[in-house]
Design an enzyme around this catalytic site. Structure first.
Site, short mmCIF file in Angstrom:
data_model
loop_
_atom_site.label_atom_id
_atom_site.label_comp_id
_atom_site.label_asym_id
_atom_site.label_seq_id
_atom_site.Cartn_x
_atom_site.Cartn_y
_atom_site.Cartn_z
N ASP A 11 60.60 16.26 6.57
CA ASP A 11 61.09 17.63 7.66
C ASP A 11 62.34 16.82 6.89
OD1 ASP A 11 61.78 19.91 8.75
OD2 ASP A 11 62.05 18.16 10.11
N ASP A 13 65.79 19.20 7.85
CA ASP A 13 65.91 19.43 9.20
C ASP A 13 66.28 18.96 10.83
OD1 ASP A 13 69.45 19.99 10.71
OD2 ASP A 13 68.75 22.44 9.98
N THR A 105 60.60 21.34 3.47
CA THR A 105 61.62 22.30 4.35
C THR A 105 60.64 23.96 4.80
OG1 THR A 105 63.53 22.40 4.61
CG2 THR A 105 62.67 22.42 2.76
N SER A 106 60.97 24.42 5.88
CA SER A 106 61.29 25.53 6.14
C SER A 106 62.07 26.17 5.32
CB SER A 106 61.20 25.78 7.47
OG SER A 106 59.89 25.49 7.87
N LYS A 136 54.83 26.44 8.27
CA LYS A 136 54.48 25.77 9.67
C LYS A 136 54.73 26.58 10.66
CE LYS A 136 57.37 21.91 7.59
NZ LYS A 136 58.63 21.14 7.88
N ASP A 161 60.24 16.54 13.45
CA ASP A 161 60.54 17.08 15.00
C ASP A 161 60.53 18.08 15.75
OD1 ASP A 161 63.84 19.01 15.05
OD2 ASP A 161 62.16 17.76 12.72
#
Length: 223
Positions: A11, A13, A105-106, A136, A161
């Site tokens: 991931d 951020d 990443t989102s 996600k 995280d």
């Protein structure tokens, strides 16, 4: 704890870097511009989700496209000076062969790339919001990353995280390592839970990567 893998999936951020203050600044301004009240906004989880999913919770469908373009503009413009590299990130990534890791990443691709460039991180493969139909905690982003790298999902390790990201990794059949950078350890269900990437060391082998964690093992009792 030692884990052998063929690919590592990160991931962005909260895992590789932090832009939490930038995110709060931009979304607060966006909410004000779009007439979203503080009460409406207070119950929305921003972290680890795509912007389009967040906006769809807050605005009518006909306003989503324009609102999405606006938050991307605000966040990209706020990137300079708004990104902090988290401990251990550069050391770990610098030790990995390019074909052994990816960023999942989102964020949209322009935003994800801008943040990584600001952090001075070169990435071989990125899965971003535009690449998927379900974000996600759906496993689609991580399964796509494994496919792009040509690796069996069962031979991948996910570093995350956020609980939603960890759920996505588990649903993809991957080993998960949680970083306690944005959530309390009690919220993180993974094979291992560490403070940040500085607790991870790797040794490249002929068949992949051997990971060692210098923190405590995690919980296996989550969904």
């Amino acid at each position: 704890m030692k884990i052998h893998a063929e690919a590592l999936l990160f991931d962005n951020d909260g895992t590789l870097l932090s832009s939490i203050e930038s995110v709060q600044r931009c979304w607060t301004r966006w909410a004000q511009e779009h007439g979203v009240t503080a009460e409406d906004f207070s119950g929305i989880e921003l972290h680890g989700r795509t912007a389009v999913e967040i906006i769809a919770q807050l605005l009518p469908a006909e306003r989503v496209e324009g609102a999405l373009a606006r938050i991307e503009q605000l966040e990209v413009e706020d990137v300079p000076g708004g990104v902090v590299v988290l401990p251990g990130t550069k050391e770990l990534l610098g030790s990995l062969p390019a074909h052994r890791w990816a960023v999942v990443t989102s964020a949209t691709r322009p935003l994800g790339e801008a943040r990584l460039r600001e952090a001075g991180i070169d990435f071989p493969v990125m899965i971003a919001a535009e690449d998927i139909t379900r974000g996600k905690p759906d496993p689609e982003p991580y399964l796509l990353a494994a496919r792009r790298l040509g690796v069996d999902p069962a031979r991948c390790v996910v570093f995350e995280d956020a609980p939603a990201g960890l759920r996505a990794g588990r649903a993809a059949g991957m080993t998960t390592v949680a970083l306690a950078t944005t959530h309390a350890r009690a919220e993180l269900v993974a094979e291992a839970v560490v403070t940040d990437l500085s607790a991870i060391s790797v040794q490249v082998t002929a068949t992949g990567v051997e990971i060692s964690t210098a923190d405590r093992t995690g919980r296996h009792d989550g969904p």
